[in-house]
Write a protein that holds these residues in place. Structure first.
Motif, PDB file in Angstrom:
ATOM      1  N   CYS A   1       0.812  -1.225   0.000  1.00  0.00           N
ATOM      2  CA  CYS A   1       0.000   0.000   0.000  1.00  0.00           C
ATOM      3  C   CYS A   1       0.842   1.271   0.000  1.00  0.00           C
ATOM      4  CB  CYS A   1      -0.949   0.001   1.200  1.00  0.00           C
ATOM      5  SG  CYS A   1      -2.381  -1.061   0.953  1.00  0.00           S
ATOM      6  N   ASN A   2       2.123   1.174   0.342  1.00  0.00           N
ATOM      7  CA  ASN A   2       2.996   2.351   0.348  1.00  0.00           C
ATOM      8  C   ASN A   2       3.727   2.566  -0.984  1.00  0.00           C
ATOM      9  OD1 ASN A   2       2.573   3.179   3.108  1.00  0.00           O
ATOM     10  ND2 ASN A   2       3.624   1.287   3.664  1.00  0.00           N
ATOM     11  N   SER A   3       3.522   1.667  -1.929  1.00  0.00           N
ATOM     12  CA  SER A   3       4.206   1.774  -3.220  1.00  0.00           C
ATOM     13  C   SER A   3       3.606   2.908  -4.047  1.00  0.00           C
ATOM     14  CB  SER A   3       4.061   0.468  -4.004  1.00  0.00           C
ATOM     15  OG  SER A   3       4.688  -0.591  -3.313  1.00  0.00           O
ATOM     16  N   PRO A   4       4.450   3.613  -4.818  1.00  0.00           N
ATOM     17  CA  PRO A   4       3.914   4.645  -5.707  1.00  0.00           C
ATOM     18  C   PRO A   4       3.009   4.014  -6.760  1.00  0.00           C
ATOM     19  CG  PRO A   4       6.243   4.279  -6.127  1.00  0.00           C
ATOM     20  CD  PRO A   4       5.886   3.448  -4.941  1.00  0.00           C
ATOM     21  N   ARG A   5       2.193   4.843  -7.384  1.00  0.00           N
ATOM     22  CA  ARG A   5       1.239   4.351  -8.374  1.00  0.00           C
ATOM     23  C   ARG A   5       1.290   5.221  -9.623  1.00  0.00           C
ATOM     24  NH1 ARG A   5      -2.514   4.045  -3.514  1.00  0.00           N
ATOM     25  NH2 ARG A   5      -1.538   2.301  -2.463  1.00  0.00           N
ATOM     26  N   ILE A   6       1.071   4.573 -10.756  1.00  0.00           N
ATOM     27  CA  ILE A   6       1.034   5.274 -12.040  1.00  0.00           C
ATOM     28  C   ILE A   6      -0.273   4.920 -12.741  1.00  0.00           C
ATOM     29  CG2 ILE A   6       2.084   5.488 -14.334  1.00  0.00           C
ATOM     30  CD1 ILE A   6       4.780   4.699 -13.015  1.00  0.00           C
TER      31      ILE A   6
ATOM     32  N   LYS B   1      -7.040  -4.650  -3.272  1.00  0.00           N
ATOM     33  CA  LYS B   1      -7.805  -4.490  -2.037  1.00  0.00           C
ATOM     34  C   LYS B   1      -7.599  -3.075  -1.524  1.00  0.00           C
ATOM     35  CE  LYS B   1      -7.551  -9.331  -0.763  1.00  0.00           C
ATOM     36  NZ  LYS B   1      -7.020 -10.321   0.165  1.00  0.00           N
ATOM     37  N   ALA B   2      -8.591  -2.585  -0.803  1.00  0.00           N
ATOM     38  CA  ALA B   2      -8.523  -1.212  -0.299  1.00  0.00           C
ATOM     39  C   ALA B   2      -7.350  -1.044   0.657  1.00  0.00           C
ATOM     40  CB  ALA B   2      -9.818  -0.845   0.403  1.00  0.00           C
ATOM     41  N   CYS B   3      -6.648   0.078   0.528  1.00  0.00           N
ATOM     42  CA  CYS B   3      -5.564   0.452   1.440  1.00  0.00           C
ATOM     43  C   CYS B   3      -6.146   1.396   2.488  1.00  0.00           C
ATOM     44  CB  CYS B   3      -4.445   1.160   0.687  1.00  0.00           C
ATOM     45  SG  CYS B   3      -3.466   0.061  -0.339  1.00  0.00           S
ATOM     46  N   PRO B   4      -5.517   1.467   3.652  1.00  0.00           N
ATOM     47  CA  PRO B   4      -5.981   2.422   4.664  1.00  0.00           C
ATOM     48  C   PRO B   4      -5.977   3.839   4.117  1.00  0.00           C
ATOM     49  CG  PRO B   4      -4.281   0.969   5.557  1.00  0.00           C
ATOM     50  CD  PRO B   4      -4.355   0.708   4.082  1.00  0.00           C
ATOM     51  N   SER B   5      -6.982   4.612   4.458  1.00  0.00           N
ATOM     52  CA  SER B   5      -7.078   5.978   3.935  1.00  0.00           C
ATOM     53  C   SER B   5      -5.967   6.873   4.464  1.00  0.00           C
ATOM     54  CB  SER B   5      -8.442   6.582   4.272  1.00  0.00           C
ATOM     55  OG  SER B   5      -8.621   6.625   5.663  1.00  0.00           O
ATOM     56  N   SER B   6      -5.280   6.441   5.500  1.00  0.00           N
ATOM     57  CA  SER B   6      -4.187   7.237   6.060  1.00  0.00           C
ATOM     58  C   SER B   6      -2.912   7.124   5.226  1.00  0.00           C
ATOM     59  CB  SER B   6      -3.900   6.805   7.494  1.00  0.00           C
ATOM     60  OG  SER B   6      -3.503   5.448   7.515  1.00  0.00           O
ATOM     61  N   VAL B   7      -2.864   6.170   4.300  1.00  0.00           N
ATOM     62  CA  VAL B   7      -1.677   5.977   3.467  1.00  0.00           C
ATOM     63  C   VAL B   7      -1.667   7.025   2.357  1.00  0.00           C
ATOM     64  CG1 VAL B   7      -0.533   4.410   1.849  1.00  0.00           C
ATOM     65  CG2 VAL B   7      -1.554   3.504   3.937  1.00  0.00           C
ATOM     66  N   SER B   8      -0.545   7.704   2.233  1.00  0.00           N
ATOM     67  CA  SER B   8      -0.380   8.708   1.180  1.00  0.00           C
ATOM     68  C   SER B   8       0.826   8.297   0.341  1.00  0.00           C
ATOM     69  CB  SER B   8      -0.154  10.082   1.809  1.00  0.00           C
ATOM     70  OG  SER B   8       0.080  11.028   0.820  1.00  0.00           O
ATOM     71  N   VAL B   9       0.608   8.095  -0.949  1.00  0.00           N
ATOM     72  CA  VAL B   9       1.691   7.625  -1.824  1.00  0.00           C
ATOM     73  C   VAL B   9       1.839   8.546  -3.027  1.00  0.00           C
ATOM     74  CG1 VAL B   9       1.372   5.217  -1.188  1.00  0.00           C
ATOM     75  CG2 VAL B   9       0.163   6.118  -3.150  1.00  0.00           C
ATOM     76  N   PRO B  10       3.024   8.583  -3.616  1.00  0.00           N
ATOM     77  CA  PRO B  10       3.193   9.346  -4.850  1.00  0.00           C
ATOM     78  C   PRO B  10       2.307   8.762  -5.962  1.00  0.00           C
ATOM     79  CG  PRO B  10       5.316   8.709  -3.952  1.00  0.00           C
ATOM     80  CD  PRO B  10       4.265   7.968  -3.168  1.00  0.00           C
ATOM     81  N   LEU B  11       1.690   9.628  -6.738  1.00  0.00           N
ATOM     82  CA  LEU B  11       0.805   9.208  -7.808  1.00  0.00           C
ATOM     83  C   LEU B  11       1.171   9.979  -9.071  1.00  0.00           C
ATOM     84  CD1 LEU B  11      -1.792   7.604  -8.565  1.00  0.00           C
ATOM     85  CD2 LEU B  11      -3.070   9.644  -7.928  1.00  0.00           C
ATOM     86  N   PHE B  12       1.321   9.255 -10.160  1.00  0.00           N
ATOM     87  CA  PHE B  12       1.699   9.872 -11.434  1.00  0.00           C
ATOM     88  C   PHE B  12       0.653   9.514 -12.484  1.00  0.00           C
ATOM     89  CE2 PHE B  12       5.434   8.753  -9.004  1.00  0.00           C
ATOM     90  CZ  PHE B  12       6.124   9.949  -8.957  1.00  0.00           C
ATOM     91  N   VAL B  13       0.331  10.445 -13.346  1.00  0.00           N
ATOM     92  CA  VAL B  13      -0.579  10.197 -14.458  1.00  0.00           C
ATOM     93  C   VAL B  13       0.199  10.452 -15.742  1.00  0.00           C
ATOM     94  CG1 VAL B  13      -2.732  10.856 -15.591  1.00  0.00           C
ATOM     95  CG2 VAL B  13      -2.568  10.911 -13.085  1.00  0.00           C
ATOM     96  N   ALA B  14       0.180   9.454 -16.633  1.00  0.00           N
ATOM     97  CA  ALA B  14       0.922   9.572 -17.892  1.00  0.00           C
ATOM     98  C   ALA B  14       0.001   9.303 -19.068  1.00  0.00           C
ATOM     99  CB  ALA B  14       2.071   8.570 -17.904  1.00  0.00           C
TER     100      ALA B  14
END
Length: 113
Positions: A27-32, A100-113
């Motif tokens: 859940c802490n991994s960045p997302r694209i 699966k849903a991650c805790p709402s307290s988790v904040s991760v880098p998010l990129f849109v390409a």
């Protein structure tokens, strides 16, 4: 859930969004969020090498990569494609690599390409 495809008479579905998850992602991994090309008229997450690109992005960056299968023109227009893309973005924000849903307290880098 897939998207209707005008090239099949608007019947059936083209497929679905595809999620690539690198080894060790959590859940802490960045997302694209990757919106495939094709002038909104052709293409899918599994065509034209987008699957290879997304797989390599996930592997090399350690990020979870989601490629959406938005509705194509003429069934899709700017509004429906943007709505579909925003839905995918919010889903990606809320879910981890195993869908699966991650805790709402988790904040991760998010990129849109």
């Amino acid at each position: 859930n897939g998207c209707p495809d005008a090239y099949y008479g608007g019947h059936g579905h083209r497929g679905g969004d595809v999620l690539w998850t690198p080894s060790g992602a959590d859940c802490n991994s960045p997302r694209i969020l990757y919106l495939h090309g094709g002038s909104w008229m052709y293409g899918s997450p599994l065509s034209y090498g987008y699957d290879s690109l997304a797989s390599k992005l996930a592997s090399l960056s350690g990020a979870v990569v989601l490629v959406t299968d938005y509705p194509l023109v003429p069934l899709g227009n700017f509004s429906t494609i943007m709505s579909n893309s925003l839905d995918a973005l919010w889903w990606l924000v809320a879910h981890g690599p195993d869908a699966k849903a991650c805790p709402s307290s988790v904040s991760v880098p998010l990129f849109v390409a």
